[in-house]
Design a protein around this motif. Structure first.
Motif, mmCIF file in Angstrom:
data_model
loop_
_atom_site.group_PDB
_atom_site.id
_atom_site.type_symbol
_atom_site.label_atom_id
_atom_site.label_comp_id
_atom_site.label_asym_id
_atom_site.label_seq_id
_atom_site.Cartn_x
_atom_site.Cartn_y
_atom_site.Cartn_z
ATOM 1 N N LEU A 12 0.783 -1.240 0.000
ATOM 2 C CA LEU A 12 0.000 0.000 0.000
ATOM 3 C C LEU A 12 0.813 1.287 0.000
ATOM 4 N N THR A 13 2.113 1.224 0.295
ATOM 5 C CA THR A 13 2.872 2.471 0.366
ATOM 6 C C THR A 13 3.775 2.625 -0.860
ATOM 7 N N PRO A 14 3.878 3.845 -1.380
ATOM 8 C CA PRO A 14 4.734 4.076 -2.544
ATOM 9 C C PRO A 14 6.204 4.082 -2.154
ATOM 10 N N ALA A 23 -7.996 -1.110 -2.442
ATOM 11 C CA ALA A 23 -8.779 -2.234 -1.919
ATOM 12 C C ALA A 23 -8.217 -3.560 -2.417
ATOM 13 N N ALA A 24 -7.918 -3.624 -3.702
ATOM 14 C CA ALA A 24 -7.365 -4.861 -4.265
ATOM 15 C C ALA A 24 -5.987 -5.140 -3.682
ATOM 16 N N ARG A 34 -11.605 -11.801 3.682
ATOM 17 C CA ARG A 34 -12.618 -11.302 2.747
ATOM 18 C C ARG A 34 -12.052 -10.160 1.891
ATOM 19 N N GLU A 35 -12.774 -9.827 0.838
ATOM 20 C CA GLU A 35 -12.403 -8.702 -0.013
ATOM 21 C C GLU A 35 -12.491 -7.410 0.801
ATOM 22 N N VAL A 36 -11.553 -6.533 0.581
ATOM 23 C CA VAL A 36 -11.539 -5.233 1.231
ATOM 24 C C VAL A 36 -12.313 -4.263 0.348
ATOM 25 N N GLU A 71 -12.370 0.908 2.859
ATOM 26 C CA GLU A 71 -11.448 0.226 3.771
ATOM 27 C C GLU A 71 -10.024 0.246 3.217
ATOM 28 N N GLY A 72 -9.889 0.056 1.903
ATOM 29 C CA GLY A 72 -8.569 0.082 1.269
ATOM 30 C C GLY A 72 -7.889 1.430 1.457
ATOM 31 N N ALA A 73 -8.641 2.506 1.272
ATOM 32 C CA ALA A 73 -8.089 3.851 1.459
ATOM 33 C C ALA A 73 -7.678 4.067 2.915
#
Length: 189
Positions: free
Chosen positions: A21-23, A38-39, A53-55, A59-61
């Motif tokens: 998730l981090t650049p 999210a993915a 479960r899928e995010v 939630e992803g943000a």
């Protein structure tokens, strides 16, 4: 290093969330922030908990924000600044209202969770990851959190080796560095 299976899992989840998730840079290439957090978060969590479960997009943000805060902890440890790492973890523990509770679900025996029921997914993962990192920082293994030392890579890791000498996020980065050193030696002869 083996604290307990749940603590090990949430520390591995912290690593996975930070890395997806981090650049930054990964294995010699740019690693931009994901277009679909999210993915990416789902992928990171499933690397540790395959049935997660899928995010959702929201939630992803939120998890991306948590991951940025967790990255700062790894960076502080890599810089040898355990005090800053501990301060950052304490702030996350406070903000997420982390609290240990014994829970039993999905046919598993009682085990320790680090958040209560009814919180947000990002808040619960933030509490869990912060608690896992607090356990590491509060132990003799506090130096086992790190940032890859390979050129052009800033992915994080937790060193679970017996001798605690890991310096790379992956075998691929370790091999890249060894190959570059071998080639450099060949040019000097």
């Amino acid at each position: 290093m083996d604290f307990n299976s749940h603590t090990d899992g949430v520390v591995r989840a912290a690593v996975a969330l930070v890395n997806v998730l981090t650049p930054g840079e990964q294995r010699g290439r740019a690693h931009p922030a994901p277009d679909r957090p999210a993915a990416a978060a789902t992928e990171g969590l499933r690397a540790v908990y395959p049935d997660h479960r899928e995010v959702t997009e929201r939630e992803g943000a939120e998890l991306a924000e948590v991951a940025a805060r967790l990255r700062a902890v790894f960076a502080a440890v890599a810089d040898g600044d355990i005090d800053t790492a501990a301060t950052q973890v304490n702030a996350l523990l406070e903000e997420t209202h982390a609290r240990p509770t014994l829970q039993r679900h999905d046919g598993e025996p009682w085990h320790l969770h680090f958040h209560g029921r009814g919180g947000t997914m990002a808040g619960d993962w933030g509490a869990s990851c912060a608690t896992g990192l607090a356990i590491v920082l509060g132990s003799e293994f506090s130096d086992r959190l790190g940032v890859c030392t390979a050129p052009h890579c800033d992915r994080v890791y937790v060193d679970v080796s017996r001798n605690g000498t890991r310096r790379f996020c992956s075998t691929a980065c370790q091999n890249r560095v060894k190959t570059a050193a071998f080639r450099a030696r060949g040019k000097t002869h």
